[in-house]
Scaffold this motif. Sequence first.
Motif, short mmCIF file in Angstrom:
data_model
loop_
_atom_site.label_atom_id
_atom_site.label_comp_id
_atom_site.label_asym_id
_atom_site.label_seq_id
_atom_site.Cartn_x
_atom_site.Cartn_y
_atom_site.Cartn_z
N VAL A 40 2.92 8.15 0.42
CA VAL A 40 2.91 10.16 -0.38
C VAL A 40 4.40 11.05 0.34
O VAL A 40 4.30 11.29 -0.81
CB VAL A 40 1.33 10.38 0.55
CG1 VAL A 40 1.45 11.94 -0.31
CG2 VAL A 40 0.28 10.21 -0.02
N SER A 41 4.42 10.53 1.61
CA SER A 41 5.46 11.21 1.66
C SER A 41 6.88 10.28 1.06
O SER A 41 7.56 11.55 0.56
CB SER A 41 6.39 10.87 3.05
OG SER A 41 5.77 10.14 4.18
N GLN A 42 7.00 9.40 1.06
CA GLN A 42 7.92 9.13 0.49
C GLN A 42 7.55 9.62 -1.70
O GLN A 42 8.92 9.62 -2.35
CB GLN A 42 8.31 7.33 0.48
CG GLN A 42 9.09 6.65 -1.10
CD GLN A 42 9.20 5.24 -0.60
OE1 GLN A 42 10.41 4.41 0.02
NE2 GLN A 42 7.95 4.54 -1.03
N ALA A 43 6.45 9.29 -1.73
CA ALA A 43 6.35 9.82 -3.33
C ALA A 43 7.00 11.44 -3.84
O ALA A 43 7.99 11.67 -4.06
CB ALA A 43 5.25 9.86 -3.61
N CYS A 44 6.52 11.94 -2.21
CA CYS A 44 6.76 13.57 -2.09
C CYS A 44 8.57 13.60 -2.11
O CYS A 44 9.06 14.23 -3.34
CB CYS A 44 7.01 14.67 -1.10
SG CYS A 44 4.61 14.49 -0.92
N VAL A 72 0.92 -0.98 -0.20
CA VAL A 72 -0.09 -0.20 0.05
C VAL A 72 1.21 1.43 0.11
O VAL A 72 0.10 2.25 -1.14
CB VAL A 72 -0.97 0.03 1.04
CG1 VAL A 72 -1.46 1.31 1.13
CG2 VAL A 72 -2.26 -1.61 0.71
N SER A 73 1.90 1.44 1.02
CA SER A 73 2.58 1.87 0.47
C SER A 73 3.89 2.92 -0.91
O SER A 73 3.79 4.09 -1.41
CB SER A 73 3.97 2.56 1.66
OG SER A 73 4.58 1.00 1.41
N MET A 74 3.36 1.35 -1.40
CA MET A 74 4.59 2.10 -2.47
C MET A 74 3.70 1.94 -3.83
O MET A 74 3.70 2.92 -4.85
CB MET A 74 4.63 0.87 -2.92
CG MET A 74 6.05 0.04 -2.26
SD MET A 74 6.89 -1.75 -2.31
CE MET A 74 5.32 -2.84 -3.35
N ILE A 75 2.47 2.80 -3.36
CA ILE A 75 1.18 2.61 -4.29
C ILE A 75 1.61 3.81 -4.83
O ILE A 75 1.89 4.70 -6.36
CB ILE A 75 -0.38 2.59 -3.78
CG1 ILE A 75 -0.74 1.18 -3.93
CG2 ILE A 75 -1.33 3.34 -5.00
CD1 ILE A 75 -2.02 1.81 -3.31
N PRO A 76 1.58 5.64 -4.01
CA PRO A 76 1.75 6.42 -4.67
C PRO A 76 3.12 6.47 -5.39
O PRO A 76 3.69 7.30 -6.15
CB PRO A 76 1.68 7.12 -3.25
CG PRO A 76 0.86 6.92 -1.96
CD PRO A 76 1.44 5.14 -2.91
N ILE A 77 4.50 6.25 -5.00
CA ILE A 77 5.74 6.01 -5.16
C ILE A 77 5.50 5.35 -7.00
O ILE A 77 6.52 5.93 -8.08
CB ILE A 77 7.33 5.67 -5.00
CG1 ILE A 77 8.60 5.97 -5.46
CG2 ILE A 77 6.78 4.25 -4.60
CD1 ILE A 77 8.91 7.60 -5.02
N ALA A 78 4.87 4.19 -6.82
CA ALA A 78 4.81 3.63 -8.46
C ALA A 78 3.80 4.55 -9.31
O ALA A 78 4.57 5.27 -10.89
CB ALA A 78 3.85 2.73 -8.15
N ILE A 79 3.34 5.26 -8.31
CA ILE A 79 2.59 6.49 -9.79
C ILE A 79 3.56 7.48 -10.70
O ILE A 79 3.44 8.07 -11.61
CB ILE A 79 1.32 7.14 -9.17
CG1 ILE A 79 0.08 6.24 -8.44
CG2 ILE A 79 0.49 8.31 -10.08
CD1 ILE A 79 -1.23 6.60 -7.79
#
Length: 264
Positions: A150-154, A88-95
């Motif tokens: 999301v924070s990881q994606a940022c 679940v945590s990987m969804i934002p960074i995958a996008i």
Amino acid sequence: MEWFEALVLGLIQGFTEYLPVSSSGHLAIGEALFGLEGDSNLTFAIAVHAATVLSTIVVLWKEIEWLVKGFFKFQWNEETRYVVDIFVSMIPIAIVGFFLKDYVETLFVGGLTLIGCMLLVTAALLIFSYYAKPRQKEKISMKDAFIIGVSQACAVLPGLSRSGTTIATGLLLGNKKENMAQFSFLMVLIPILGEALLDLMKGGFSPAESGIPALSLIIGFVAAFVSGCIACKWMIGIVKRGKLIWFAVYCAIAGTVTIVLSLI
């Protein structure tokens, strides 16, 4: 790239990947100081990132083995729930990786000013997480896992520390210190490997064309692996003891110095 440059940059990557001071920002600063640019940067970056992934697997092998064994029992147990939270945590960074990767890469050629500003943001996050006193949670929830993702994606922004951002976000959400370092390091394994795979598919890794001697790549890889192992173990202990405030001070100083130097 000379062997001593690869050694220094490998050590920088290994230590800063886990310490909340931004590995991408420090690697870019190091490359700028050495006057390195072009495709060789990407080739070297893939190599040292692979080394830090390997160091994470070595340091957290028992935890990874526990998760894999529990997950393949095909039951809804604690291990399966943890693995689901990681995905679940990987969804934002995958996008971001699939749809915004080319745009993000352009940010790394925007000079050191952005890196300095993002180091200051990292410092602010670490300060907030140090002084905030939210109600403590026993386990990381799926909702929290997504917010941390999301924070990881940022944190793809150069200078914004991935480990610092994810750990600080988790602490601000009320998750325990002893849980956050491990989760932060495990959640990044697949994204880093995925990013390397995308670069390989695009022809991003080309030692022959990069002009980097094989010895320099090997030295950089080994340096990043050894320093990564040391930093990973060290950082887990630091988070448990709640000593992140000193990294906030460092990021504030480093960010200020970087901005000043970029404007001179």
